[in-house]
Design a protein around this motif. Structure first.
Motif, short mmCIF file in Angstrom:
data_model
loop_
_atom_site.label_atom_id
_atom_site.label_comp_id
_atom_site.label_asym_id
_atom_site.label_seq_id
_atom_site.Cartn_x
_atom_site.Cartn_y
_atom_site.Cartn_z
N HIS A 138 20.31 -32.95 80.19
CA HIS A 138 19.03 -32.76 80.90
C HIS A 138 19.04 -31.45 81.69
CE1 HIS A 138 15.36 -33.70 83.04
NE2 HIS A 138 16.00 -33.55 84.19
N GLU A 139 20.12 -31.19 82.40
CA GLU A 139 20.21 -29.96 83.18
C GLU A 139 20.21 -28.73 82.29
OE1 GLU A 139 23.73 -30.48 85.46
OE2 GLU A 139 22.78 -31.80 86.96
N GLU A 140 20.89 -28.82 81.14
CA GLU A 140 20.92 -27.69 80.22
C GLU A 140 19.53 -27.41 79.65
OE1 GLU A 140 22.85 -24.58 78.09
OE2 GLU A 140 23.38 -25.80 79.85
N ARG A 141 18.78 -28.46 79.35
CA ARG A 141 17.42 -28.26 78.85
C ARG A 141 16.55 -27.59 79.90
NH1 ARG A 141 16.51 -34.23 76.09
NH2 ARG A 141 17.63 -33.83 74.13
N LEU A 142 16.67 -28.01 81.15
CA LEU A 142 15.90 -27.38 82.22
C LEU A 142 16.26 -25.91 82.36
CD1 LEU A 142 15.95 -30.16 84.98
CD2 LEU A 142 14.07 -29.56 83.43
N ARG A 143 17.55 -25.61 82.26
CA ARG A 143 17.99 -24.22 82.39
C ARG A 143 17.44 -23.36 81.26
NH1 ARG A 143 21.80 -20.83 80.62
NH2 ARG A 143 22.57 -22.36 79.12
N LEU A 144 17.48 -23.88 80.03
CA LEU A 144 16.94 -23.14 78.90
C LEU A 144 15.43 -22.96 79.02
CD1 LEU A 144 18.95 -24.75 75.96
CD2 LEU A 144 19.31 -22.51 77.00
N ARG A 145 14.76 -23.98 79.56
CA ARG A 145 13.32 -23.88 79.73
C ARG A 145 12.95 -22.81 80.75
NH1 ARG A 145 10.94 -29.52 81.03
NH2 ARG A 145 12.16 -29.92 79.13
N GLU A 146 13.70 -22.76 81.85
CA GLU A 146 13.44 -21.74 82.87
C GLU A 146 13.74 -20.35 82.32
OE1 GLU A 146 12.06 -22.04 85.77
OE2 GLU A 146 11.81 -24.21 85.47
N ARG A 147 14.78 -20.22 81.53
CA ARG A 147 15.10 -18.92 80.94
C ARG A 147 14.02 -18.47 79.97
NH1 ARG A 147 20.65 -18.36 77.66
NH2 ARG A 147 19.40 -19.48 76.13
N GLU A 148 13.44 -19.43 79.24
CA GLU A 148 12.37 -19.10 78.30
C GLU A 148 11.12 -18.64 79.05
OE1 GLU A 148 10.74 -18.53 74.58
OE2 GLU A 148 12.80 -19.04 75.12
N LYS A 149 10.84 -19.28 80.20
CA LYS A 149 9.68 -18.86 80.99
C LYS A 149 9.88 -17.48 81.58
CE LYS A 149 8.17 -23.50 82.39
NZ LYS A 149 7.97 -24.40 83.55
N ALA A 150 11.11 -17.19 81.99
CA ALA A 150 11.39 -15.89 82.60
C ALA A 150 11.45 -14.77 81.60
CB ALA A 150 12.72 -15.96 83.37
N ARG A 151 11.58 -15.09 80.33
CA ARG A 151 11.65 -14.05 79.30
C ARG A 151 10.31 -13.33 79.20
NH1 ARG A 151 13.66 -16.11 73.63
NH2 ARG A 151 15.46 -16.58 74.97
N PRO A 152 10.30 -12.01 79.20
CA PRO A 152 9.03 -11.29 79.12
C PRO A 152 8.31 -11.56 77.82
CG PRO A 152 10.90 -9.79 78.84
CD PRO A 152 11.47 -11.11 79.27
N LYS A 153 7.03 -11.78 77.91
CA LYS A 153 6.21 -12.06 76.74
C LYS A 153 5.94 -10.78 75.95
CE LYS A 153 5.85 -16.34 78.09
NZ LYS A 153 6.53 -17.41 77.37
N THR A 154 5.97 -10.94 74.64
CA THR A 154 5.66 -9.80 73.79
C THR A 154 4.15 -9.56 73.77
OG1 THR A 154 5.54 -11.26 71.87
CG2 THR A 154 7.66 -10.19 72.34
N GLY A 155 3.77 -8.32 73.57
CA GLY A 155 2.36 -7.98 73.53
C GLY A 155 2.01 -6.97 74.60
N PRO A 156 0.76 -6.57 74.67
CA PRO A 156 0.35 -5.55 75.65
C PRO A 156 0.47 -6.06 77.07
CG PRO A 156 -1.56 -6.53 74.57
CD PRO A 156 -0.36 -7.04 73.85
N THR A 157 0.88 -5.16 77.98
CA THR A 157 1.00 -5.51 79.39
C THR A 157 -0.38 -5.54 80.03
OG1 THR A 157 3.16 -4.42 79.46
CG2 THR A 157 2.08 -4.87 81.57
N LEU A 158 -0.69 -6.63 80.71
CA LEU A 158 -1.98 -6.76 81.35
C LEU A 158 -1.99 -6.00 82.67
CD1 LEU A 158 -2.69 -10.55 80.73
CD2 LEU A 158 -3.46 -8.59 79.39
N THR A 159 -3.16 -5.51 83.03
CA THR A 159 -3.32 -4.73 84.26
C THR A 159 -4.31 -5.43 85.17
OG1 THR A 159 -2.88 -2.66 83.07
CG2 THR A 159 -3.95 -2.48 85.22
N LYS A 160 -3.91 -5.64 86.40
CA LYS A 160 -4.79 -6.17 87.43
C LYS A 160 -5.34 -5.00 88.25
CE LYS A 160 -4.02 -10.58 86.60
NZ LYS A 160 -5.08 -11.53 86.18
#
Length: 279
Positions: A138-160
């Motif tokens: 369970h802890e390993e799954r949570l760690r992998l999930r957090e790492r996946e969220k922190a990974r930068p998304k591919t595609g154009p960078t949005l501008t605010k």
């Protein structure tokens, strides 16, 4: 004469009846032979089977793709007692190497210690597995999930985009700086436009100071993608902030650590000098 007319009428009647009988029998023969013409269409079910076979191959392709994902290690799940390999390399729940083991011995060990088996490196020879508890999985799954969220998304960078006046109060500026920080943390670029205030006594470099103050509020996180430049005929300044790259973050961290070490060394040097003077 009358006999000749009667003879012709009889022949015409017989001829007419023969044509009627031929037509009736001909229609009946066509109706009977019609099903025989359906035999060429019997190949239609074959087309159905061809379509079905193609659909089955598509499903197979999807299954193969799922298997490839599992082999690539993109999924993390309990293997259970279905171990496809006869000999596997095993690590225990503490990470200790147990060496190569037969799958029957691994299953026996799982039952004795109440552990689960997780595939770690399927490309190794033999494949590498690890015994883990349910909590560890369970802890390993949570760690992998957090790492996946922190990974930068591919595609154009949005501008605010953010626009405000140079007459902004300190509290409002802190609020906007916090908002900019949150955008930077989400890997957005932020375009900031500061309009010149109507106060005649305002310093000329006040807008640049506001930009610097915003940037200093997030050290080691952002930098100028484009430095402040005048727009609208000099009535406003605009800049774009961007998140630091991984390389820039590492360089910033190294610089901070070097400065701390230099400060500590200078402090220790001053203490030594003071001790020498006292002696």
């Amino acid at each position: 004469m009358a006999a000749l007319f009667l003879n012709r009428l009889t022949l015409q009647t017989i001829k007419t009846e023969s044509n009627c009988i031929r037509r009736c029998f001909g229609k009946h023969i066509v109706q009977k032979s019609a099903p025989a013409q359906l035999f060429p269409t019997a190949s239609a079910p074959r087309l159905f089977f061809l379509i079905h076979t193609k659909a089955f191959s598509t499903v197979q392709d999807i299954q193969d793709e799922r298997k490839k994902k599992k082999k690539d290690g993109t999924t993390f799940s309990n293997t259970g007692r279905k171990i496809s390999e006869r000999i596997i390399h095993v690590l225990d729940e503490k990470g200790n190497d147990l060496g190569n083991m037969h799958r029957a011995d691994v299953i026996r060990l799982m039952d004795e210690r109440d552990l689960r088996l997780v595939q770690r490196n399927p490309s190794a020879e033999p494949p590498e597995y690890q015994l883990m508890t349910g909590v560890q999985i369970h802890e390993e799954r949570l760690r992998l999930r957090e790492r996946e969220k922190a990974r930068p998304k591919t595609g154009p960078t949005l501008t605010k985009e953010l626009i405000f006046s140079s007459n902004i109060g300190q509290h409002d500026l802190d609020t906007k700086s916090k908002q900019i920080r949150q955008w930077i943390e989400k890997k957005y670029k932020v375009q900031i436009t500061i309009k010149k205030g109507k106060n005649a006594d305002e310093p000329e470099n006040k807008m640049e100071e506001i930009f610097n103050q915003i940037l200093q509020a997030m050290p080691g996180m952002a930098t100028f993608s484009s430095k402040p430049q005048p727009i609208r005929g000099g009535k406003a300044l605009m800049c774009v902030l961007r998140p630091l790259t991984t390389k820039e973050e590492n360089e910033y961290t190294e610089t901070q650590e070097t400065q701390k070490k230099d400060t500590l060394n200078k402090g220790n040097g001053n203490d030594k000098e003071s001790n020498v003077v006292q002696l």
